[in-house]
Motif scaffolding. Structure first.
Motif, PDB file in Angstrom:
ATOM      1  N   UNK A 269       0.845  -1.188   0.000  1.00 29.49           N
ATOM      2  CA  UNK A 269       0.000   0.000   0.000  1.00 29.49           C
ATOM      3  C   UNK A 269       0.888   1.249   0.000  1.00 29.49           C
ATOM      4  N   UNK A 270       0.276   2.398  -0.268  1.00 30.98           N
ATOM      5  CA  UNK A 270       1.023   3.654  -0.264  1.00 30.98           C
ATOM      6  C   UNK A 270       1.677   3.886   1.098  1.00 30.98           C
ATOM      7  N   UNK A 271       0.982   3.576   2.178  1.00 34.45           N
ATOM      8  CA  UNK A 271       1.530   3.764   3.516  1.00 34.45           C
ATOM      9  C   UNK A 271       2.729   2.841   3.746  1.00 34.45           C
ATOM     10  N   UNK A 272       2.627   1.594   3.279  1.00 31.88           N
ATOM     11  CA  UNK A 272       3.752   0.655   3.427  1.00 31.88           C
ATOM     12  C   UNK A 272       4.965   1.133   2.633  1.00 31.88           C
ATOM     13  N   UNK A 273       4.728   1.670   1.448  1.00 35.30           N
ATOM     14  CA  UNK A 273       5.824   2.174   0.628  1.00 35.30           C
ATOM     15  C   UNK A 273       6.465   3.379   1.295  1.00 35.30           C
ATOM     16  N   UNK A 274       5.649   4.298   1.803  1.00 32.71           N
ATOM     17  CA  UNK A 274       6.195   5.485   2.481  1.00 32.71           C
ATOM     18  C   UNK A 274       7.060   5.087   3.677  1.00 32.71           C
ATOM     19  N   UNK A 275       6.649   4.057   4.393  1.00 34.33           N
ATOM     20  CA  UNK A 275       7.406   3.589   5.549  1.00 34.33           C
ATOM     21  C   UNK A 275       8.692   2.883   5.117  1.00 34.33           C
ATOM     22  N   UNK A 276       8.623   2.123   4.032  1.00 35.16           N
ATOM     23  CA  UNK A 276       9.772   1.333   3.581  1.00 35.16           C
ATOM     24  C   UNK A 276      10.855   2.173   2.908  1.00 35.16           C
TER      25      UNK A 276
END
Length: 165
Positions: free
Chosen positions: A135-142
């Motif tokens: 998800x966009x949130x997972x990508x931002x965190x990664x």
């Protein structure tokens, strides 16, 4: 001893051929490693009629983007799972010469570019930075070190969406 080319174009061609060879391809015929024959693993320098090249052309998909006038649907190519390259419609961001976008399937805009080639180069440049299928949130965190990411993107002609004009 072979002399170095002095013509800038010849030097660029030499550098490109070297880059292809260092990446596992053939610098003589400019066959990148991902385009080697799927049957025998050889480059275009070899005659082999029974072999085929891998299909690297990505399918076109419809992708909805958010813009000032509301949602718009564009034709996008999936560079790799999760990353999309597309051209924005003429009525969107009309004063920007950077018409190509590198985005996430969720709608998250990652970078802007002047050409399709630059947008695809940007996707290639950041392909290993994250699991883009998240998800966009997972990508931002990664994705850590955003400054480094945008420095690498700038190297291939892509810019941060906020400051790329």
């Amino acid at each position: 001893m072979t002399s170095q080319p002095t013509n800038p174009i010849d030097r660029m061609i030499l550098a490109d051929s070297l880059d292809i060879a260092l990446g596992g391809g053939c610098g003589l015929c400019d066959t990148e490693a991902t385009h080697m024959c799927a049957g025998c693993g050889r480059c275009n320098c070899h005659n082999h009629t029974a072999c085929v090249r891998p299909n690297t052309e990505q399918p076109v998909i419809e992708h909805t983007i958010r813009c000032e006038t509301g949602p718009a649907t564009v034709q996008a190519r999936g560079y790799m799972p999760g990353l999309l390259v597309y051209r924005i419609p003429e009525h969107v961001d009309t004063d920007s010469p950077l018409r190509w976008r590198l985005g996430h399937y969720s709608g998250l805009l990652i970078a802007v570019a002047a050409s399709e080639h630059e947008a695809h180069a940007g996707a290639h440049e950041i392909a290993n930075r994250a699991d883009w299928t998240g998800s966009a949130m997972e990508v931002r965190t990664a994705v850590v070190e955003l400054a480094d990411l945008y420095e690498d993107l700038a190297f291939v002609g892509c810019h941060h969406p906020e400051g790329g004009r």
